[in-house]
Design an enzyme around this catalytic site. Structure first.
Site, short mmCIF file in Angstrom:
data_model
loop_
_atom_site.label_atom_id
_atom_site.label_comp_id
_atom_site.label_asym_id
_atom_site.label_seq_id
_atom_site.Cartn_x
_atom_site.Cartn_y
_atom_site.Cartn_z
N CYS A 113 -14.78 -89.97 9.37
CA CYS A 113 -13.75 -90.14 10.40
C CYS A 113 -13.78 -88.92 11.29
O CYS A 113 -13.48 -87.81 10.84
CB CYS A 113 -12.37 -90.31 9.76
SG CYS A 113 -11.01 -90.43 10.95
N CYS A 164 -11.43 -92.99 18.31
CA CYS A 164 -12.26 -92.83 17.12
C CYS A 164 -13.45 -91.96 17.48
O CYS A 164 -14.25 -92.33 18.35
CB CYS A 164 -12.72 -94.19 16.59
SG CYS A 164 -13.88 -94.05 15.20
N HIS A 180 -2.54 -87.90 11.94
CA HIS A 180 -3.26 -87.49 10.73
C HIS A 180 -2.34 -86.70 9.82
O HIS A 180 -1.58 -85.84 10.28
CB HIS A 180 -4.48 -86.65 11.08
CG HIS A 180 -5.53 -87.41 11.82
ND1 HIS A 180 -6.53 -88.12 11.18
CD2 HIS A 180 -5.72 -87.61 13.14
CE1 HIS A 180 -7.29 -88.71 12.08
NE2 HIS A 180 -6.82 -88.42 13.28
N GLU A 226 -8.37 -94.28 6.18
CA GLU A 226 -8.11 -94.50 7.60
C GLU A 226 -7.04 -95.56 7.82
O GLU A 226 -7.06 -96.62 7.19
CB GLU A 226 -9.41 -94.93 8.32
CG GLU A 226 -10.34 -93.78 8.62
CD GLU A 226 -11.29 -94.11 9.76
OE1 GLU A 226 -10.80 -94.48 10.84
OE2 GLU A 226 -12.51 -94.01 9.56
N GLY A 238 -10.38 -87.49 12.06
CA GLY A 238 -9.90 -86.92 10.81
C GLY A 238 -10.54 -85.58 10.51
O GLY A 238 -9.87 -84.64 10.06
#
Length: 277
Positions: free
Chosen positions: A221, A71, A163, A212, A224
């Site tokens: 994110c 993350c 993703h 998410e 992301g």
């Protein structure tokens, strides 16, 4: 259990020093701790542990109890937490994650922290590495995907986690709470996927909203945003450096010549406390 609450552009985390505190069941405690009515409230629980291959090991558990590979927003928060709490005296830190070694850097100017820059590593485009089900050999770029009778064009990227990036003309018209979980759990993605909806504003700016994996709609994110820039470049929408505007604020993302993604943004401590297990 002592904890501290942080956020990166509204993507919030409870950070626990696992070298001092004992958590018997990470998944169970993540569910309880992240509950916004009955717990502390967060998108994820982050536990810091010793590592034989990096400065520290970082384990991240989503609000649904599942473990995340990596993350980006949590990484920025952890880097500043470690430095400001005297757990490390370096400004370039190595973190051992399920996605590999991640290297955040605290950037100062005149002694004042300006931003936290994270080397997110290289994007993975081979479908088998994302992973995506099927006999795809080439990167999935601008491929049609039909969900509940509606067709989206998707670009798939892994930043250590999967993703699915979708470009739209008007992001305000997308019902993310409805369509997000449908794509997250689509049979195309055997490990589920994060879903990013992108509106291109210009060659240096995109607007992004995210569903998410394991957390639902979040304000930001980092992985992301990194995947979104990669997808934007692959689809020839933007240059290799752009500002990604999220619900919680802006991230600066660069896809450098060495093929690594660099992400810069804030990390803020909100409060500290004692959680009664």
């Amino acid at each position: 259990m002592q904890f501290t609450k942080w956020h990166g552009l509204g993507n919030d985390f409870v950070i626990v020093n696992g070298m001092k505190e004992h958590i018997a069941d990470y998944q169970k405690q993540a569910l309880a701790i992240c509950d916004r009515n009955f717990g502390i409230g967060a998108d994820g629980l982050v536990v810091l542990l010793p590592s034989a291959i990096a400065d520290f090991k970082m384990r991240i558990f989503n609000s649904d109890g599942s473990e995340a590979d990596m993350c980006g927003n949590a990484t920025r928060c952890v880097a500043r937490y470690l430095y400001e709490n005297g757990l490390i005296n370096k400004t370039v830190i190595t973190l051992d994650t399920l996605a590999g070694i991640i290297t955040p850097e605290l950037v100062f100017k005149d002694g004042v922290l300006q931003t936290v820059k994270v080397n997110m590593g290289e994007p993975r485009l081979r479908p088998v590495e994302i992973p995506v089900v099927g006999s795809y050999e080439e990167p999935i770029v601008n491929m049609p995907l039909t969900v509940e009778g509606e067709t989206f064009t998707i670009t798939c990227v892994s930043m250590g986690n999967p993703h699915c990036v979708i470009f739209v003309n008007d992001i305000s018209k997308i019902n993310i709470a409805h369509i997000g979980p449908k794509i997250e759990t689509h049979s195309l993605f055997p490990k589920k996927t994060n879903v990013e909806f992108i509106q291109v504003l210009n060659r240096q700016t995109i607007r992004m909203r995210v569903w998410e994996r394991g957390a639902g709609i979040t304000k930001a994110c980092g992985t992301g945003a990194s995947a979104a820039l990669v997808a934007s470049v692959l689809n020839k929408h933007t240059d290799r450096q752009a500002t990604v505007k999220l619900d919680g604020g802006d991230l600066l993302i660069e896809w450098a010549d060495n093929n690594h993604i660099y992400k810069s943004g804030p990390a803020v401590e909100v409060f500290r406390g004692e959680y009664l297990l």
